[in-house]
Scaffold this motif. Sequence first.
Motif, mmCIF file in Angstrom:
data_model
loop_
_atom_site.group_PDB
_atom_site.id
_atom_site.type_symbol
_atom_site.label_atom_id
_atom_site.label_comp_id
_atom_site.label_asym_id
_atom_site.label_seq_id
_atom_site.Cartn_x
_atom_site.Cartn_y
_atom_site.Cartn_z
ATOM 1 N N LEU A 76 0.907 -1.119 0.087
ATOM 2 C CA LEU A 76 -0.061 0.032 -0.163
ATOM 3 C C LEU A 76 0.818 1.175 0.145
ATOM 4 C CD1 LEU A 76 -2.643 -1.082 2.557
ATOM 5 C CD2 LEU A 76 -2.978 -0.851 0.202
ATOM 6 N N GLU A 371 -5.709 0.333 4.484
ATOM 7 C CA GLU A 371 -6.291 0.073 3.286
ATOM 8 C C GLU A 371 -7.594 1.090 3.077
ATOM 9 O OE1 GLU A 371 -7.146 -4.140 1.374
ATOM 10 O OE2 GLU A 371 -8.876 -3.599 2.478
ATOM 11 N N HIS A 374 -6.164 4.425 2.115
ATOM 12 C CA HIS A 374 -5.509 4.466 0.803
ATOM 13 C C HIS A 374 -6.675 4.459 -0.454
ATOM 14 C CE1 HIS A 374 -4.253 2.029 -2.850
ATOM 15 N NE2 HIS A 374 -3.233 2.761 -2.754
#
Length: 386
Positions: A76, A371, A374
């Motif tokens: 990531l 996540e 992101h």
Amino acid sequence: MSRDAVTEKDTTTSLDLSEAGLYGAAFETARDQVRALISQHPGTFPTFTDAGAWHFEEDPWAPTWSAGFLTGLLWLFADRDETGWWREHAQRYSELLEPRKRDDGTHDIGFLFTPSWGRWHAVAPSERTRDVLIEAGRTMARRFNERGQYLSTWVHPGSTFIDVMMNIGIIYQAGHLSGDETLTEIATAHALTTRRYLVRGDGTSVHEAWFDPETGVFERTATHQGYRADSSWVRGHAWGVYGFGTAYSWTGDARFLDTARLLADTYVARTGDRLVPPNDWDDPQPRFAYESSAGAVVASALLQLADLIGDPGGDRYRRYAYRLVAKLSGPDFLAQPGSGWEGVLRHATYHLHNEVGVDESVMWGDYYFVEALHRILRGRVAAIGS
């Protein structure tokens, strides 16, 4: 329907500058915390913290299953890094995991390989990444009990967890990459069994179901980490939201989307404006007000679900996820570099009853939090596929 390498759709929910600044700052904080971990303890895969310091001894509860999350964090960060530093480390950590593609001692093969080799394959597909994912998926599929139509856990051949829904994506991906329809059928059969026995009619979820492994007959429900067998352990519930969304993304089967929405609606209804849940909704006297890793998992799951549904129907899930991630990005939950706390998200719990990682940081909480950040920062939902 099958998924492309990375499925992306623009969302209609935009961020104002203050919101974008909050999420961006949280992402940078997480990156700094993880940079310190891999710089000071290279090649290690901790699962939880003790008093804020990463615990490096063997996992006392389950066969080591969380290494994919640290590796996924590196991927990531690599996606937002032009120097190549993070990608170099992401590839090296992924390679450290490769031998576990044959590990038949855990039901968490998906947790190990989807955030790591799955992300590698998404950004740079190759014969090597393809072969690793196929073998990992086949290893996971060998846990399938034909009579009971479920994938067993490491606990016992007659046991399955709601957690396993997070590990069927690797089977779907292996089936897609190899053209082996049997793998797809196994993943779908398990999802249907989970839907039948681990999702209650009121939209709550069960942690564990037990079957007679010889006959496949369902016997009872249980829990290892919740308040009791008929209560609602929230992190397991979050696995369900995410896992059924993933099953729908691979199959287009509306039953899986309906189940993901049912579980998501239950989370929103039962957690409400608190946003971050306790360990179990039904515990009348919870020891701790929050289990932040459950919130992190469901935040990313809601963003996935919003994209699968599309707007306007998915926008309410996206708005709730934004609020949830904003709360996790605040000082009550987000650790700060220099504070002595080595994880990213505070107030997470691994295993309450076994006193393992209680009110600490846990690697999956950190991973799904980042996540979700992101996804928000990219302005679209990105889901790993084949």
